[in-house]
Design a protein around this motif. Structure first.
Motif, short mmCIF file in Angstrom:
data_model
loop_
_atom_site.label_atom_id
_atom_site.label_comp_id
_atom_site.label_asym_id
_atom_site.label_seq_id
_atom_site.Cartn_x
_atom_site.Cartn_y
_atom_site.Cartn_z
N ARG A 53 101.65 27.18 57.39
CA ARG A 53 101.18 26.52 58.61
C ARG A 53 100.94 25.03 58.39
O ARG A 53 101.30 24.21 59.23
CB ARG A 53 99.87 27.19 59.05
N ASP A 54 100.36 24.68 57.25
CA ASP A 54 100.04 23.28 57.00
C ASP A 54 101.29 22.44 56.71
O ASP A 54 101.41 21.32 57.19
CB ASP A 54 99.06 23.17 55.83
N ASP A 55 102.22 22.97 55.92
CA ASP A 55 103.44 22.23 55.59
C ASP A 55 104.49 23.24 55.13
O ASP A 55 104.47 23.68 53.98
CB ASP A 55 103.18 21.19 54.51
N ARG A 86 95.73 36.58 49.05
CA ARG A 86 96.70 35.58 48.59
C ARG A 86 97.85 35.44 49.58
O ARG A 86 98.43 34.37 49.71
CB ARG A 86 97.23 35.94 47.21
N TYR A 87 98.16 36.53 50.29
CA TYR A 87 99.18 36.44 51.33
C TYR A 87 98.69 35.54 52.47
O TYR A 87 99.46 34.73 53.01
CB TYR A 87 99.52 37.83 51.87
N GLY A 88 97.43 35.71 52.84
CA GLY A 88 96.87 34.87 53.90
C GLY A 88 96.85 33.40 53.52
O GLY A 88 97.15 32.53 54.35
N ARG A 89 96.51 33.12 52.27
CA ARG A 89 96.50 31.71 51.82
C ARG A 89 97.91 31.15 51.79
O ARG A 89 98.13 29.97 52.10
CB ARG A 89 95.84 31.62 50.45
N ALA A 90 98.89 31.99 51.44
CA ALA A 90 100.28 31.54 51.47
C ALA A 90 100.73 31.24 52.90
O ALA A 90 101.44 30.25 53.15
CB ALA A 90 101.18 32.59 50.83
N VAL A 91 100.30 32.09 53.84
CA VAL A 91 100.65 31.87 55.25
C VAL A 91 100.02 30.58 55.76
O VAL A 91 100.64 29.81 56.50
CB VAL A 91 100.21 33.08 56.09
N LYS A 92 98.78 30.31 55.36
CA LYS A 92 98.13 29.06 55.77
C LYS A 92 98.84 27.85 55.18
O LYS A 92 98.91 26.79 55.81
CB LYS A 92 96.66 29.08 55.34
N ALA A 93 99.37 28.01 53.97
CA ALA A 93 100.15 26.92 53.37
C ALA A 93 101.40 26.64 54.19
O ALA A 93 101.79 25.48 54.39
CB ALA A 93 100.52 27.27 51.93
#
Length: 374
Positions: free
Chosen positions: A205-207, A196-203
């Motif tokens: 990155r996207d915006d 979930r930390y990785g998905r938050a980091v990707k979020a």
């Protein structure tokens, strides 16, 4: 009776078996005498490059922030590990070489992580070119400090003269141990990117604005990623120091950092598979072209330029290789086993791919309906 896809536990077993087979091949090549000292050196360099590239990919690919100071953290870890190793020997502390190697590289990685936090807190308030410039400056500061402080072979910052290389480091890095360190590094980074930390980091990155408005602690997550990347860079530096047996501050400069950024872009930003493959290829390629010593760097550059023209997203883009998925597709292809489709679709949902969630849900429902009809 229809077969079912691999379960999660079976997938882990398949991955473990695949890694064990790879290690067995490495042992067979080394123990049979097929690999001489030169080949073993290239393999060691490939492992160091894989650790550095995958850790940098966490910042450049997953977080989307361009940094040019990764070799500064690598040299912090390298000098810390080397000086600690020399201190242990000088004090006459009896310790197994492998245990000393593991202890020193871990301490070097922790020190590099601390510097990553100290640099990341102010630096990560910037974006894009500004962040690249400040991290580039950090790498140059590390290089200048290392070549002047007496502990690292310098003559003192007040003298303004560059010192000699740090020599006399015990070469206790073992290829087999380094292989497993590389495997653990890749596994941990892969697990973080899918968490979930990785998905938050990707979020972020996207915006970044939308992520902040959604309640994510953007500063904390950025510094966390920067610290993790610095930790593994320091780990690679500790391995490098105790493999080479000597260190020079010039390695902390911007040129080597740029080479690692090239490896990340070449493999595909956000893809650990691409980072692994590109690190291996771009480490071996200059050595393979050594016979053409007058033109090998020119050929190396031409390959990079041509590849970036026709494949700007890198080898794999953001795609990741998965051995369990490959087995599922081979064994359960052509629609055999609705449970296989359901498992693959469920894995897509779990990976956090928002754009594929609706399609995956439909696939799960259709697969379950097919199972009931059967």
């Amino acid at each position: 009776m229809k077969k079912s896809a691999l379960s999660m536990k079976q997938s882990y077993i398949v991955c473990a078996v695949g890694i064990a087979v790879l290690f067995g091949l490495l042992m067979a090549v080394c123990e049979s005498g097929a690999a001489n000292t030169y080949i073993k050196g290239i393999l060691m360099t490939c492992c160091i490059a894989v650790i550095m590239t995958t850790s940098l990919n966490l910042t450049v690919g997953v977080l989307g922030q361009l940094t040019l100071g990764c070799c500064g953290f690598e040299m912090i870890g390298a000098y810390s590990a080397a000086l600690l190793s020399k201190l242990i020997v000088a004090k006459g502390i009896a310790m197994d070489p492998t245990a000393r190697f593991l202890l020193t590289i871990f301490v070097g990685a922790v020190i590099a992580c601390i510097f990553g936090i100290l640099v990341g807190i102010p630096a990560l308030r910037l974006h894009g070119d500004y962040l690249a410039i400040i991290t580039l400056g950090f790498g140059e500061i590390i290089r200048v400090v290392l070549q002047n402080i007496p502990a690292a072979g310098g003559v003192g910052l007040d003298k303004g003269q560059a010192g000699q290389a740090l020599i006399g480091i015990d070469r206790i890095a073992n290829l087999y141990v380094v292989f497993w360190i590389t495997v653990i590094t890749v596994v941990l980074l892969f697990m973080f990117a899918r968490s979930r930390y990785g998905r938050a980091v990707k979020a972020i990155r996207d915006d970044e604005i939308a992520a902040s408005a959604s309640g994510l602690n953007v500063t904390y997550l950025k510094v966390l990623v920067f610290a993790i990347s610095a930790f593994f860079a320091g780990l690679a530096g500790g391995i490098y120091a105790q493999y080479m047996g000597s260190l020079t501050p010039a390695y902390a400069g911007w040129l080597q950092s740029t080479n690692y950024v090239i490896m990340v872009v070449f493999g595909g930003m956000g893809s650990l598979t691409g980072s692994i493959l590109s690190a291996i290829v771009l480490t071996i390629l200059p050595e393979a072209l050594r016979a053409f010593s007058d033109y090998r760097m020119l050929a190396y550059s031409v390959v990079l330029v041509v590849f970036m023209i026709f494949r700007p997203q890198g080898i794999f883009g953001s795609w990741e290789f998965s051995l369990p998925k490959l087995i599922n597709r081979i064994v359960y292809r052509n629609g055999r086993g609705g449970a296989a489709k359901a498992a693959i679709a469920a894995e897509t949902v779990e990976s956090g791919d928002v754009t594929a969630t609706a399609a995956a849900a439909e696939t799960v429902q259709s697969a379950q309906s097919a199972g009931k009809e059967a």
